[in-house]
Motif scaffolding. Structure first.
Motif, short mmCIF file in Angstrom:
data_model
loop_
_atom_site.label_atom_id
_atom_site.label_comp_id
_atom_site.label_asym_id
_atom_site.label_seq_id
_atom_site.Cartn_x
_atom_site.Cartn_y
_atom_site.Cartn_z
N GLU A 301 0.87 -1.20 0.09
CA GLU A 301 0.01 0.01 -0.22
C GLU A 301 0.98 1.24 -0.12
OE1 GLU A 301 -2.37 -0.48 3.46
OE2 GLU A 301 -3.85 -1.87 2.47
N VAL A 302 2.00 1.27 0.83
CA VAL A 302 2.92 2.48 0.79
C VAL A 302 3.47 2.50 -0.51
CG1 VAL A 302 4.91 3.21 1.86
CG2 VAL A 302 3.27 2.33 3.30
N MET A 305 1.09 4.07 -2.83
CA MET A 305 0.80 5.58 -2.64
C MET A 305 2.02 6.21 -3.00
SD MET A 305 -1.32 5.80 0.84
CE MET A 305 -0.31 4.73 1.93
N LEU A 308 2.19 6.83 -6.92
CA LEU A 308 0.98 7.79 -7.27
C LEU A 308 1.31 9.07 -7.08
CD1 LEU A 308 -2.33 5.68 -6.09
CD2 LEU A 308 -1.21 6.11 -8.46
N GLY A 309 1.86 9.27 -5.91
CA GLY A 309 2.24 10.67 -5.54
C GLY A 309 3.49 11.17 -6.76
N GLY A 359 7.60 3.46 -5.99
CA GLY A 359 7.32 2.72 -4.86
C GLY A 359 7.75 1.39 -4.59
#
Length: 446
Positions: A301-302, A305, A308-309, A359
């Motif tokens: 999940e991290v 994210m 995506l950022g 990520g």
């Protein structure tokens, strides 16, 4: 009715209070980390522009050679010393981290001494105009490298504000020294190097005061030996990626022309803020992942994210760069803008690929999966050569840029596949091959 004010350590503080404090602390570290990276990058850029304007072409060339040596060695230090410090000691107790950081900076000081002797020796052997700048650089390298390592130490410790302060001190001192050189009309490559690198030694000493310990040279050798299970992969990764990139650019210059390489470099300058963003995010997120030992689904999940950022920010700046008016492009790059403009979109394709894979790569790096990181990055070497030169043959500089960008996309699915496999293994509590870690740390597949 009296209202009770909760102290920071009050056990009656609610979970929302604790959560807000953690978010504020995390946001603060992210802000100061970004501020430090901006100071460091802006200082180097401003210094290069000042030196380029102050020195003749030959003098700037001598300065650039010395500066290239610094860039190469700081990259090596971050890969071979700072990265093991992050992976192995980001979650260590204060006493353990203090010892490890002292050892890491000690190793860096030794690297600076050895590299300085080699650089000075090369200056003596080569002679000519480059001799004195290389001798000067040899004397400056220990301070330069140790100052950069203190920045990594503070970031790993969760104190990016300390790194920011150290870089600001160096920036103020070096610009004061450069100004003095210009006022005294002593503008030579050697004088500029002293004005730039001399204050780094002062900043390195201040870094030791900030941390409360000095570099431990003897302990550093033993500490580095305990990282040998990681170092082999980190060294191979650094050599293959750095080597393949430089060899590809040299071949592009030989097969095509130096103007093709110039166009590639110019496009990278326009997209430079994305490189700064990537480095800043890496410096901040990597210790956070190592410190928290994220596993399984939470780690994925991290990773998602984070990608995506990075993707949103990359697309935003990429749109600005592609739409840049010719008037602004020419003001920034002069005549080089004409050759750089068509290359920017192709180069942006690679930056988007880096964002998509960001990520996955930081989870692999932060969790200490050095073997997997090496094999993923090893795919870049043939990708750079085959796709970069193939693109050059088909469409010139734009094709070369697109080929180099596609090489970045080759590793994206591989990186995410490895993260999925390894995090599923951790989630299911399956045994993973482990390599021995240093005393006080758990083993980790490498």
């Amino acid at each position: 009715m009296a209202v009770r004010v909760r102290a920071p350590g009050d056990p009656t503080a609610g979970p929302h209070d604790t959560g807000r404090r953690r978010v504020r602390a995390l946001a603060g570290r992210a802000f100061w980390n970004a501020a430090d990276q901006m100071v460091s990058s802006a200082t180097n850029l401003a210094l290069s522009l000042l030196v380029a304007r102050a020195l003749p072409t030959e003098g700037f060339g001598d300065f650039a050679v010395a500066f290239t040596i610094y860039v190469f060695l700081t990259s090596a230090g971050r890969s071979l010393v700072a990265q093991p410090l992050v992976v192995r000691h980001a979650a260590a107790t204060p006493e353990e981290f203090r010892a490890a950081a002292g050892s890491a900076t000690g190793v860096t000081a030794l690297l600076g001494i050895v590299a300085g002797l080699v650089t000075a020796g090369a200056g003596l052997l080569l002679g000519g105009a480059i001799s004195l700048p290389l001798l000067t650089m040899g004397a400056l390298l220990p301070g330069l490298l140790v100052q950069d390592m203190w920045r990594a130490v503070f970031s790993t410790q969760g104190r990016p504000f300390a790194a920011f302060v150290n870089d600001v001190v160096w920036a103020v001192l070096q610009f004061a020294a450069v100004a003095a050189v210009l006022v005294l009309d002593r503008d030579s490559a050697t004088a500029m190097l002293l004005a730039w690198g001399g204050p780094a030694l002062v900043a390195a000493v201040i870094g030791a005061v900030q941390f409360g310990a000095r570099p431990r040279l003897r302990a550093g050798v033993a500490w580095l030996a305990r990282q040998r299970d990681l170092l082999g992969y980190y060294a191979a990764q650094f050599a293959s990626v750095m080597g393949a990139n430089q060899v590809t650019l040299l071949l592009i210059a030989a097969v095509g022309s130096t103007s093709d390489v110039g166009a590639l470099r110019a496009a990278q300058v326009v997209l430079g803020p994305l490189t700064l963003l990537n480095l800043s995010a890496l410096t901040f997120v990597l210790p956070e992942i190592s410190r928290r030992r994220l596993t399984g689904r939470r780690a994925i999940e991290v990773a998602v994210m984070a990608s995506l950022g990075m993707l949103v920010l990359t697309l935003a700046w990429g749109a600005v760069a592609v739409a840049l008016p010719d008037s602004i492009g020419t003001a920034l790059l002069g005549d080089t803008w004409a050759s750089a403009e068509p290359v920017i979109p192709a180069t942006l394709v690679g930056m988007i690929g880096i964002a998509v894979g960001f990520g996955a790569m930081i989870v692999l790096m932060g969790r200490g999966y050095a073997k997997d990181v090496f094999w993923v990055c090893a795919l870049l070497a043939p990708g750079f050569l085959v796709l970069g030169l193939g693109g050059l043959h088909l469409w010139g500089a734009t094709g070369a840029a697109l080929g180099l960008s596609l090489a970045q996309w080759v590793i994206v699915p591989v990186a995410w596949w490895r993260v999925a496999v390894l995090m599923r293994r951790e989630r299911d509590h399956l045994p993973a091959p482990e390599a021995p870690g240093p005393p006080g740390t758990s083993g980790r597949q490498v």
